[in-house]
Design an enzyme around this catalytic site. Structure first.
Site, mmCIF file in Angstrom:
data_model
loop_
_atom_site.group_PDB
_atom_site.id
_atom_site.type_symbol
_atom_site.label_atom_id
_atom_site.label_comp_id
_atom_site.label_asym_id
_atom_site.label_seq_id
_atom_site.Cartn_x
_atom_site.Cartn_y
_atom_site.Cartn_z
ATOM 1 C CG ASP A 274 -2.158 0.844 0.997
ATOM 2 O OD1 ASP A 274 -3.187 0.603 1.647
ATOM 3 O OD2 ASP A 274 -2.084 1.765 0.153
HETATM 4 C C1 GLC Z 1 -4.378 4.225 -0.118
HETATM 5 C C2 GLC Z 1 -5.232 3.028 0.092
HETATM 6 C C3 GLC Z 1 -5.213 2.061 -1.056
HETATM 7 C C4 GLC Z 1 -5.002 2.807 -2.352
HETATM 8 C C5 GLC Z 1 -3.630 3.451 -2.301
HETATM 9 C C6 GLC Z 1 -3.329 4.267 -3.560
HETATM 10 O O1 GLC Z 1 -3.956 4.829 1.031
HETATM 11 O O2 GLC Z 1 -5.102 2.326 1.313
HETATM 12 O O3 GLC Z 1 -6.448 1.344 -1.050
HETATM 13 O O4 GLC Z 1 -5.103 1.897 -3.438
HETATM 14 O O5 GLC Z 1 -3.449 4.264 -1.167
HETATM 15 O O6 GLC Z 1 -4.139 5.403 -3.569
#
Ligand code: GLC
Length: 736
Positions: A274
């Site tokens: 993430d």
């Molecule tokens: C975020 C989320 C994830 C997302 C990523 C990119 O904080 O937890 O679900 O795909 O960042 O935006």
């Protein structure tokens, strides 16, 4: 028969297949993709081996400044390609509900699917596959070849701010639906993720909360949802989560990434982090294959630092080859190189809007309908429409999954005071007015609106009207949990006052998840419309006036009180500052979530075990017609249930098959389900294949079921069950 076709022709069929990667199970040969990947890695120069292992977040103003390459598209992620080897750049966008809006920074828009809870309330994998195919097509047409979709975490706590992004509290329903969504996305020759792996059950202190759960309970619940979703959808990538599990950050968890995902399940794709979830370079050894949004981490670990490690140590060199092989396998399996996504593709906006409307209609749950209050008569003379910004639009959830239609939100309420998240999260309503749609269904009625902030005024309008429709909203966002399950902003008092003024009051809920309803006994009807997406207003009115017969069934339990939950108070919610990053001010080692309290008995299983009665049970949903169910016929793992529409209008029913007892021990586990549409008086049969893992316990790497009598019952929900039928089973034990 491939999984995709199996899902289409029978209600629910689980095929025990090794997890693989494919855009369409019919057309992609995983072994061939992996073979190509090995060949490409063999041709890589050392300096090329740390190109696709990390990427940036190409979002101006999104965290620390980075240089954004000319061929990047503003969005979630950009990963440089390797032109010499024909490896395409990866252009990544969020998320499960459509191509995100990034606050208008890209000056374009997309079709917003209803929330994942709304989708799940349809219990219809084929419909959700269509939704995934639609949003995947829009991602591709905008030039993205990775869609960060497939949110599948179980709703362990209904206060979780991301409840609206996830499907349900049950591993079978969640896994099947996530798999269908992923199949749809990847049918566009783009990669879908499945996320957030795993046990990401709350937003409070999300990067610090340490989850405690026994391995067996995890395998029988949250991990099983991912396992089924991976088997059914074959996502190119698994996104690991922010939270900690047994002390390790999820993206640094050797147990989850290496032992469970790659060794036990044989997953061949790649694990991406993430954004801002990578603690150190050691994560590569613990199973992380790709560092996403690297500028948000303490360092860029998977670039030159990784190259240096590989140059100095053969174990790191071997691991680096494996990382590249996994990423390339996903690229080749989805066909990214042979079907390059380019910006400027055409989008059939009208057709896509109808997909969103179909999903919303099938996701709407009729919770109460006294004295035939619904459907509303087209001949109604006066309708009061109150609250929920219903004159403007329908509510949506915030955070990285926020999608927006053309022209941006109809209503946008800023909620975060300052900092980079101030603009990133707001309470936004899609341009789809329930009031306009109500007027269209009752052209001769006087339809008047009150926003509801003046309760007495709203009640007086209700008193003068034939029927009052009150819209009540519960806004949710990534990064924050809701403190309790009450409707915010005094909406309970508004509903009470309107119902006192006019007993013919209908409540339409637009919520991210379950809410309490202290006024339930005072209103005639309640409809749960969730966050109904781009055509939510039309879908709500279609159900209210009976053009659509509601067929939604709750994908998660509605508690009567927070005291019924395994954790009446969210750990840390009393002292963690409710900020987006969830950064506890009192030291990160104090935030824990003890999931061993309920173990794998999440949601309805917990209520059955604790003997408590929720407000509305899992699987609950009414219709404008009625259905009866036959006795389940179970032979081995094949089950079937006859269904008859005993009412006077066509409708769809969702048949649920539950395990209610195992070798003398009470159990409550959904083991199969199916949605069937029937004309008045018609009968049909729902067939299912029961996955033995749902009957089993997991221990020391094996599933096992004891010998004895197993009882199964058909349910209209997790509480209203038929007389169980008993099946003798032999003891059995097996590995995945
Ligand atoms: C975020 C989320 C994830 C997302 C990523 C990119 O904080 O937890 O679900 O795909 O960042 O935006």
């Amino acid at each position: 028969m491939t999984i995709a076709r199996l899902l289409a022709c029978s209600a629910v069929s689980l095929v025990l297949a090794a997890p693989a990667l494919a855009t369409d199970p019919d057309t992609v040969d995983l072994a061939a993709a992996e073979k190509r990947a090995v060949e490409t890695v063999a041709r890589m120069k050392p300096e090329e081996k740390t190109i696709i292992t990390h990427g940036i977040m190409p979002l101006p103003g999104g965290g620390p400044k980075v240089d954004i390459p000319a061929d990047a598209i503003i969005g979630a992620g950009y990963v440089q390609g390797i032109e010499r080897l024909g490896v395409p750049a990866l252009r990544e966008t969020d998320a499960s509900l459509g191509v995100t809006w990034v606050m208008g920074a890209r000056n374009d828009w997309a079709t917003a699917l209803p929330s994942a809870t709304s989708q799940a309330a349809s219990w219809n994998p084929a419909l959700i596959r269509r939704g995934g195919a639609m949003i995947g097509a829009e991602a591709r047409a905008k030039g993205f070849n990775v869609l960060l979709a497939g949110g599948v975490n179980l709703a362990r706590d209904p206060r979780n701010g991301r409840t609206f992004e996830y499907f349900s509290e049950d591993p079978l329903l969640s896994g099947i639906l996530a798999g269908a969504a992923i199949q749809g996305v990847q049918s566009n020759h783009i990669i879908s993720t499945i996320k957030h792996f795993a046990l990401n059950g709350q937003e409070t202190g999300r990067k610090y909360v340490d989850v405690k759960i026994a391995s067996g309970a995890a395998h029988e619940s949250d991990l099983l949802a991912f396992q089924i979703g991976i088997e059914q959808g074959q996502p190119g990538s698994v996104m690991c989560a922010y939270n900690r599990v047994h002390g390790a950050q999820a993206c640094d968890s050797d147990w989850m990434l290496n032992k469970v995902l790659k060794q036990e399940w044989g997953y061949k794709g790649f694990v991406m982090s993430d954004w801002g979830a990578v603690p150190s370079i050691q994560a590569a050894i613990h199973g992380l294959d790709h560092q996403s949004g690297e500028q948000l981490d303490p360092g860029v670990f998977f670039g030159s630092q990784l190259a240096d490690k590989a140059a100095a140590d053969t174990a790191w060199a071997t691991r680096l080859n494996d990382m590249n092989r996994r990423i390339l396998t996903a690229i080749y399996a989805a066909g990214l190189d042979k079907n390059p996504a380019q910006p400027g593709g055409t989008i059939d906006w009208d057709a896509h809007a109808l997909v969103a409307e179909d999903v919303a209609k099938q996701g709407i749950v009729l919770l109460k309908n006294e004295d035939g209050a619904l459907p509303l008569a087209m001949t109604a003379k006066s309708i009061a429409v109150i609250g929920g910004y219903a004159d403007g639009g329908v509510l949506s959830g915030a955070g990285s999954s926020q999608v927006m239609g053309k022209g941006g939100p109809a209503v946008k309420l800023p909620v975060a005071g300052s900092g980079i998240w101030a603009g990133f999260i707001s309470e936004s309503y899609h341009r789809s007015s329930p009031m306009a749609a109500i007027k269209a269904h009752a052209p001769n009625a006087i339809v008047l609106y009150r926003q509801g902030q003046y309760i007495k005024d709203a009640a007086e309008l209700a008193a003068r009207s034939e029927v009052a429709v009150v819209f009540a909203t519960q806004w949710m966002t990534e990064g924050l949990d809701v403190p309790d399950l009450s409707l915010p902003r005094g909406q309970d008092s508004l509903i009470e006052a309107v119902a006192a003024a006019n007993p013919n009051t209908i409540v339409v809920l637009e919520t991210g998840g379950p809410v309490k309803m202290p006024w339930l006994g005072k209103v005639k009807a309640v409809v749960e419309a969730w966050y109904p997406g781009a055509r939510g207003g039309q879908a709500i009115a279609s159900v209210l006036f009976g053009e659509t017969n509601p067929s939604g069934h709750l994908p998660l339990t509605f508690p009567a009180e927070e005291s019924q939950l395994p954790r009446p108070r969210l750990d840390g919610s009393d002292w963690v500052e409710p900020d987006f990053g969830g950064n506890p001010k009192n030291g990160k080692d104090k935030l824990h979530a003890d999931y061993d309290i309920e173990g794998s008995d999440v949601g309805y299983r917990w209520y059955a075990r604790s003997g408590t009665k929720p407000l509305f049970p899992f699987g609950y949903g009414l219709s404008y017609t009625t259905f009866t169910h036959g006795t389940p016929v179970i032979t081995g793992t094949a089950a079937s249930v006859a269904v008859t529409n005993t009412g006077r209008r066509a409708g769809a029913d969702v048949v649920q098959l539950y395990l209610t007892g195992r070798a003398g021990e009470p159990k409550r586990r959904l083991v199969g389900f199916g949605r069937v549409e029937l004309a008045p008086g018609a009968s049909g049969t729902v067939t299912m294949t029961v996955d033995p893992r749902l009957l089993a316990d997991w221990k020391d790497g094996r599933w096992s079921i004891p010998a004895g009598d197993y009882t199964f019952a058909v349910g209209s929900d997790a509480e209203r069950l038929s007389t169980p039928v008993a099946i003798k089973m032999n003891a059995r034990s097996w590995k995945d």
